[in-house]
Design a protein around this motif. Sequence first.
Motif, PDB file in Angstrom:
ATOM      1  N   MET A   1     -54.100  -0.977 -58.427  1.00 49.15           N
ATOM      2  CA  MET A   1     -52.926  -1.812 -58.224  1.00 49.15           C
ATOM      3  C   MET A   1     -53.183  -2.886 -57.166  1.00 49.15           C
ATOM      4  N   ASP A   2     -54.070  -3.809 -57.482  1.00 49.09           N
ATOM      5  CA  ASP A   2     -54.353  -4.941 -56.610  1.00 49.09           C
ATOM      6  C   ASP A   2     -54.221  -6.224 -57.417  1.00 49.09           C
ATOM      7  N   ASN A   3     -53.399  -7.148 -56.907  1.00 48.57           N
ATOM      8  CA  ASN A   3     -53.237  -8.452 -57.549  1.00 48.57           C
ATOM      9  C   ASN A   3     -52.787  -8.301 -59.001  1.00 48.57           C
ATOM     10  N   VAL A   4     -51.672  -7.600 -59.194  1.00 50.45           N
ATOM     11  CA  VAL A   4     -51.170  -7.315 -60.542  1.00 50.45           C
ATOM     12  C   VAL A   4     -49.921  -8.137 -60.844  1.00 50.45           C
ATOM     13  N   THR A   5     -49.976  -8.904 -61.926  1.00 45.90           N
ATOM     14  CA  THR A   5     -48.793  -9.579 -62.451  1.00 45.90           C
ATOM     15  C   THR A   5     -48.056  -8.601 -63.356  1.00 45.90           C
ATOM     16  N   ILE A   6     -46.744  -8.469 -63.162  1.00 49.90           N
ATOM     17  CA  ILE A   6     -45.944  -7.483 -63.899  1.00 49.90           C
ATOM     18  C   ILE A   6     -44.795  -8.179 -64.610  1.00 49.90           C
ATOM     19  N   ILE A   7     -44.634  -7.888 -65.877  1.00 48.38           N
ATOM     20  CA  ILE A   7     -43.493  -8.382 -66.651  1.00 48.38           C
ATOM     21  C   ILE A   7     -42.742  -7.159 -67.152  1.00 48.38           C
TER      22      ILE A   7
END
Length: 397
Positions: free
Chosen positions: A237-243
């Motif tokens: 969970m590093d630099n995660v874009t979440i939609i």
Amino acid sequence: MASWKDIGLLLLVLSIRQLHATPDGAGDDACTDSSMMPGHGVATQTTESPYGIELSQDTYSDGESITVTLKGSQPFAGFLVMALPANDEDGEAVGSFMAANEMDKDYVKTQCVGGATHTLNFSSSDPQRDEIVLTWTAPNIGVGNILFYATFVQQTDTFWVKVPNEKVTQYVEISEIDDKDCSTSSSCFHNCEESECDDFILKWSNDSSSVITIQLQGSLEDGEGYVALGISPGQTMDNVTIIACAKDGDMLKVENLYAETYGEPVANTESVVDIDDVRISMQDGTMTCQFKYNNTKAIQIQNENTQWKDLSEEFYAFIARGAYSGSIKQHTETPMISAQKFTFLSDEFVVEDISPDDDDDDDSGGGPVGGENAAVISSRAGYLLTLTWVLLASLFY
């Protein structure tokens, strides 16, 4: 000779009429009055209206936008427009309006919920306008078939009330995604077994290198309120874009979030940049959402904001679900993650076999520690990428 009392009464009447006939649009309470009748003190015209409503389409889904054009053969000085239930013209206005383009934003007032009216700039424009273009956005929860109505004001004592659009706008539910749709036109990430997809399906396709249509579907258990896609350069969970497709009370919505590292994600500071054409539905515990990811815009802001990803590059895909209470909470089950990186724009995937060899006495299983074969990605070129469960300590915490 008139008395001062009579003169005062006349002035009071004139002042009241002026308040009702203000050129600065209908009042804030206009959208709660489905009669759409101006308070001008005179009756509406009974002749055929020289004005009408044109729509960009005659169907809509949850959260979808429609271009609404008010126009006529003669100029008009004011308007009030609403979308009402097709089976109840006295019902409450639904959806929201805004000016369709930047140059018209000073001509439209949208502060009343469910409708839009003119501003002083519109009514005093020289020459007067004979057209105004608006964008109507549907609620995120289906409200059924609708009909658009508009009141057109030519001048204070000449107006046409509640002119309807000629055709009912039909509500179309988003169809649930079937793994059989994962064919030569789409790529998929799912854990379906024998055509049963009880958990989730992620499906995407692109007509060009700039816009990617993404569909996400997940079955939610009691207490769960979202299913989310994570796009990450690594399997942590590093630099995660979440939609996230979420249910917040009676409202369905798509949220754009970012997690710099483990912990609760934050709202993406560029959340309106590259997600649009959102559609979302909830049926029998299954949430389905669809949206377009504008990769060109994401690239444009990527140098200053790493929260968005250039999907022509390779990333891992995370899928998680969990509770929602004002924001997404920790996932309720171990999330799914792709066994290797892939690009959302590629037509091909390299086969990755993570199963143990048949002759291998080691029965510990293939792939990352603790994993087992669980899903496949089907590419548009017909290749298969085998995926695995990856046991992470946490997705969002």
